[in-house]
Motif scaffolding. Sequence first.
Motif, short mmCIF file in Angstrom:
data_model
loop_
_atom_site.label_atom_id
_atom_site.label_comp_id
_atom_site.label_asym_id
_atom_site.label_seq_id
_atom_site.Cartn_x
_atom_site.Cartn_y
_atom_site.Cartn_z
N GLY A 43 0.79 -1.22 0.00
CA GLY A 43 0.00 0.00 0.00
C GLY A 43 0.82 1.27 0.00
N LEU A 44 2.14 1.14 0.02
CA LEU A 44 3.01 2.31 0.11
C LEU A 44 2.92 3.17 -1.15
N THR A 45 2.74 4.47 -0.98
CA THR A 45 2.59 5.39 -2.11
C THR A 45 3.80 6.32 -2.23
N ASP A 46 3.86 7.03 -3.34
CA ASP A 46 4.93 8.01 -3.56
C ASP A 46 4.94 9.07 -2.47
N GLU A 47 3.77 9.55 -2.13
CA GLU A 47 3.67 10.61 -1.14
C GLU A 47 4.20 10.16 0.22
N GLN A 48 3.83 8.93 0.61
CA GLN A 48 4.26 8.41 1.90
C GLN A 48 5.77 8.18 1.93
N LEU A 49 6.29 7.50 0.90
CA LEU A 49 7.72 7.19 0.88
C LEU A 49 8.56 8.47 0.79
N SER A 50 8.12 9.42 0.01
CA SER A 50 8.84 10.69 -0.11
C SER A 50 8.93 11.39 1.23
N PHE A 51 7.85 11.36 1.99
CA PHE A 51 7.84 11.99 3.30
C PHE A 51 8.84 11.30 4.24
N VAL A 52 8.89 9.96 4.17
CA VAL A 52 9.79 9.20 5.05
C VAL A 52 11.25 9.56 4.77
N VAL A 53 11.66 9.52 3.50
CA VAL A 53 13.07 9.74 3.19
C VAL A 53 13.48 11.20 3.42
N GLN A 54 12.54 12.11 3.28
CA GLN A 54 12.86 13.51 3.57
C GLN A 54 13.01 13.75 5.07
N SER A 55 12.39 12.89 5.87
CA SER A 55 12.50 13.01 7.33
C SER A 55 13.74 12.30 7.87
N HIS A 56 14.26 11.34 7.11
CA HIS A 56 15.42 10.56 7.56
C HIS A 56 16.49 10.56 6.47
N LYS A 57 17.15 11.69 6.34
CA LYS A 57 18.11 11.87 5.25
C LYS A 57 19.44 11.15 5.50
N GLU A 58 19.63 10.61 6.71
CA GLU A 58 20.87 9.90 7.02
C GLU A 58 20.79 8.41 6.67
N LEU A 59 19.74 8.00 6.01
CA LEU A 59 19.58 6.58 5.66
C LEU A 59 20.77 6.06 4.86
N LYS A 60 21.27 4.88 5.28
CA LYS A 60 22.33 4.19 4.56
C LYS A 60 21.79 3.01 3.77
N LYS A 61 20.75 2.36 4.31
CA LYS A 61 20.18 1.18 3.65
C LYS A 61 18.67 1.34 3.53
N LEU A 62 18.15 1.09 2.33
CA LEU A 62 16.71 1.21 2.07
C LEU A 62 16.26 0.04 1.21
N ASP A 63 15.21 -0.64 1.66
CA ASP A 63 14.64 -1.77 0.92
C ASP A 63 13.18 -1.48 0.60
N ILE A 64 12.86 -1.32 -0.70
CA ILE A 64 11.49 -1.07 -1.14
C ILE A 64 11.06 -2.12 -2.16
#
Length: 619
Positions: A313-334
Amino acid sequence: MAQPQTYTNNPFDILTEEIIFTILDHLNSHPFAKKSFSLTCKTFYLFESRHRRTLKPFCTQLLERTSFRYPFIAQLDLSLCAQVDDNALNIVSSSSTWKSSLWGVNLSRSRLFSEVGLSSLCVNCVNLVEIDLSNMSEMGDVAAVAIAEAKNLESLWLARCKLITDMGIARIAIGCRKLRLPLFEMITEQCLRSVMQLQYLEDLILEGCYGIDDDGLATLEQSCKPLKVLNMSNCQNISHVGFSCLTNGAVSLQQLTLAYSFAFTADLSKCLQNFPALQSVKFDGCSVTCSGITAIGNWCASLTELSLRACSGLTDEQLSFVVQSHKELKKLDITCCCKITYVSIDSITNSCTSLTSLRMECCSSVSKEAFVLIGKHCRYLEELDVTDNEVDDEGLKSISRCSKLLNLKLGICSNITDNGLTHVGKGCSMLKELDLYRSTGITDVGIAAISHGCSSLEEVNIAYNDRITDASLTSLSKCSSLKVLEIRGCTHVSSVGLLSIAMGCRQLTVLDIKKCFNINDNAMLPLALYSQNLKQINLSYCSVTDTGLVTLANINRLQNMTILHLMGLTPNGLTAALLSCRGLNKVKLHASFKPLLPRSFLGYMEAHGCVFQWRDKAF
């Protein structure tokens, strides 16, 4: 009168033991390097003997002699020894030096020892801090009593030990008060209280514990302040309420896995605000809500790893908000997030420029233009999985800017060709793993470019590509560090190409040549001569006969064989070959062979730790 100065003929005589040990530390890349070193002279033999700290033998018959040869072993891995009985464990625990030096033992594939041998090990090896007893399906609470004797134990693995009950786990928790990393399965609330009283508890894995629910967790009185890692995957009877009770006071929590269990709601997200040290969160397969995702922005922790794999159910709007809030991410699995598009990749690559790992297999709505953004902004990537996506040569040209790439998965990418792969070969010289499974636009030209530019390759998958010929194998034979090669379904490769691999890639440990119909007995002799590190092979549907299989049996380290539909194979030839393979622990055969093989032979093989898997699969 001054005495004449004497000079030694051996320059190594002036080196200290510390310097020699440093040299030995740098000989780990080649499996036979230290053996060659020890055979040089008696002095080097003694140095190598005192230097070795890890041991992984193939059988237990020589354990007693080995304990004298290598007196300072700290980690003993017996997972390749199917015949580990009480006598073997008594030899280990009675060794005058191992009793004090040993701190880790792996018994994860052994079945013949009892609680008597286990007790001897736990009592006598006083510095033992790690034991892996996974897969001991017949081990029960009596064995748990023996484990409890290891008073200094910190790490314990009991995966698939389903006969150990709450009582046994509680006994372990009471006896092994220093446990930090226990792996238990199917525990209930009755023993969870004892586990929670472990004052050093750092890792808690409750995966698939259906016997624990919110009501039971609400009764817990003990907090788990030292807890750093928590896995509650597939805990279907727990909601955010029980989770809150369990993690009350766990201010040190760093890694959290809630896959396939919780709904990612605002209530759960609110619970996660209380962990300032939280770095890694995995919500694989969980349903997500807009309010839950939005609440992530209020977390006080700055995540470095996030997995939203199969959150459909993950959408562009939701995922964009997450990565903009956690810009220090090193690993991401989508992986398998089918609704996300170019918009999400744009947000990810602009916000998280320090990414080292991006997994996005089967993101079918992402356009080919999005992959250009990855190479443009994420130059620190070490792992990239774009399996089954629309990436094309322009995307690969951009990705080739990621010079630190170690692992690249391009399976089922129908838009890529040799041109794009050539760019990768030129730009990603550090590449260790490459997956081109069913990417049929690739030919020998692309493989040649990769082999030339990425000579440190260790794993390659080019399965099911009928445009690959022996020329590709000849190119890959220049990659001397190659350990894993999958060429199943490459119908135009033959024994000639495999000869090149055998001679050039002598560290090869895994080989899959299923449905390579042109590979026959002629390839088995060079494999037996040069591929002495081979542990696993799939020969199904090849043209290998009794002769070739018996020849292959000369590889001492062979452990796992899949032999389905070899038309030239007879029961007598199969029996002779398998009897010669002393280290086998798994063989996959067609069910039609079962009634044709002597029962005494099957019993003998099984008694020596070999598991037969029978498949009734049509040709």
